[in-house]
Design an enzyme around this catalytic site. Structure first.
Site, PDB file in Angstrom:
ATOM      1  CG  HIS A 143       7.054  -2.966  -1.422  1.00  0.00           C
ATOM      2  ND1 HIS A 143       8.223  -2.335  -1.704  1.00  0.00           N
ATOM      3  CD2 HIS A 143       6.092  -2.005  -1.492  1.00  0.00           C
ATOM      4  CE1 HIS A 143       7.985  -1.042  -1.943  1.00  0.00           C
ATOM      5  NE2 HIS A 143       6.696  -0.827  -1.814  1.00  0.00           N
ATOM      6  CG  HIS A 190       5.084   1.049  -6.272  1.00  0.00           C
ATOM      7  ND1 HIS A 190       5.832  -0.092  -6.070  1.00  0.00           N
ATOM      8  CD2 HIS A 190       5.090   1.717  -5.092  1.00  0.00           C
ATOM      9  CE1 HIS A 190       6.289  -0.097  -4.836  1.00  0.00           C
ATOM     10  NE2 HIS A 190       5.845   0.990  -4.209  1.00  0.00           N
ATOM     11  CG  ASP A 204       3.048   1.332  -1.906  1.00  0.00           C
ATOM     12  OD1 ASP A 204       3.864   0.412  -1.735  1.00  0.00           O
ATOM     13  OD2 ASP A 204       3.389   2.485  -2.261  1.00  0.00           O
ATOM     14  CG  HIS A 249       2.067   4.125   2.805  1.00  0.00           C
ATOM     15  ND1 HIS A 249       1.753   2.841   2.411  1.00  0.00           N
ATOM     16  CD2 HIS A 249       3.229   4.423   2.192  1.00  0.00           C
ATOM     17  CE1 HIS A 249       2.698   2.390   1.610  1.00  0.00           C
ATOM     18  NE2 HIS A 249       3.605   3.329   1.444  1.00  0.00           N
TER      19      HIS A 249
HETATM   20 ZN   LIG Z   1       5.785   1.007  -2.133  1.00  0.00          ZN
END
Ligand SMILES: [Zn+2]
Length: 278
Positions: free
Chosen positions: A75, A231, A235, A258
């Site tokens: 973030h 969100h 990311d 991720h």
């Molecule tokens: Zn996040």
């Protein structure tokens, strides 16, 4: 020519790490060294330079060395990227960036208050010149040419409060601050015991995440009906910032996380025929 940038004055923030559960102090200091350097003040000022070769993921993105790690970078990194800040010293007295309210807004607000300062050194952007895609299980990541920095993200969860969400936008600082930075991290109550057994989500609470039970959101009102996909875009910006340069291209992710973001970044860094410095 675009130039490297830092902040005009020091920024102090503190808070809990969502995974470690520990309170940490964070001091962002202006720097003209031209990189993002982390300094562990609790470990004799041990320094780690941000480097995609030293990144690992497990529920968050983290920087590792033989001696230590710093987790949940994404973030803060997304905010630094969108402000064009690439020269900074980040002092931290623990192993995790504080989660704040689960979003990137507290970091963005702190940088707006401190101000950004241009440095004399110029920098290049990375422009995608050839498309490609990568997959992992049912997740797909692709990139193609575009005149902007554009992200399209789609997610699909078998949960009544999320279901299918897709958002596509060409990002600039203004729409990032309004549309993406406030979107909070999210998690499912049913996953908490397994995460905690792995030492994750120990600092997670209804105050720093959107929390869902089997049917609904139990942590209060959403900031946007599609806060979840927003969100995911946050990311992805944080992870893409590991490329180390402003990006020009269209990055599309479906049901990714991720792990796949990082796989795509490594692919791009290892295959420079897909992009050019301009
Ligand atoms: Zn996040």
């Amino acid at each position: 020519m675009i130039t490297k940038s830092t902040i005009q004055k020091e920024i102090h923030l503190s808070g809990v790490g969502i995974h470690s559960g520990k309170n940490v102090d964070l001091l962002l200091r202006p720097s003209s060294l031209g990189g993002i350097i982390f300094r562990r003040t609790d470990l004799d000022n041990l320094e780690l330079t941000l480097d995609p070769k030293k990144i690992e993921t497990k529920s968050s993105t983290y920087l590792v060395s033989e001696e230590c790690k710093i987790q949940t970078l994404e973030h803060l990194l997304a905010v630094l990227y969108m402000f064009g800040i690439d020269s900074l010293i980040i002092e931290i007295n623990g192993d995790e960036i504080p989660i704040m309210d689960g979003s990137a807004s507290p970091f963005a607000q702190a940088i707006l208050n401190a101000g950004v300062m241009s440095l004399p050194d110029g920098k290049k952007s990375i422009k995608i010149i050839k498309p490609s895609s990568l997959g992992e299980n049912d997740a797909v990541f692709s990139f193609s040419q575009d005149s902007d920095f554009k992200i399209t993200y789609s997610i699909e969860y078998d949960h009544p409060a999320i279901q299918k969400q897709e958002l596509s936008l060409s990002l600039n600082l203004e729409n990032f601050i309004k549309e993406i930075a406030p979107a909070r991290t999210f998690g499912f109550l049913k996953d908490v015991p397994a995460l905690r057994a792995q030492g994750l989500a120990i600092g997670g609470s209804l105050d720093n995440a959107v929390v869902l039970d089997d049917k609904t959101v139990i942590s209060g009102p959403l900031r946007y009906p599609d806060e979840f996909v927003r969100h995911k875009i946050l990311d992805l910006i944080g992870d893409l910032s590991l490329m180390g340069s402003p990006l020009i291209g269209h990055f599309k992710a479906q049901r990714a996380g991720h792990g796949l973001h990082l796989k795509a970044i490594r692919f791009l860094l290892n295959n420079p025929e897909f992009w050019a410095y301009i």
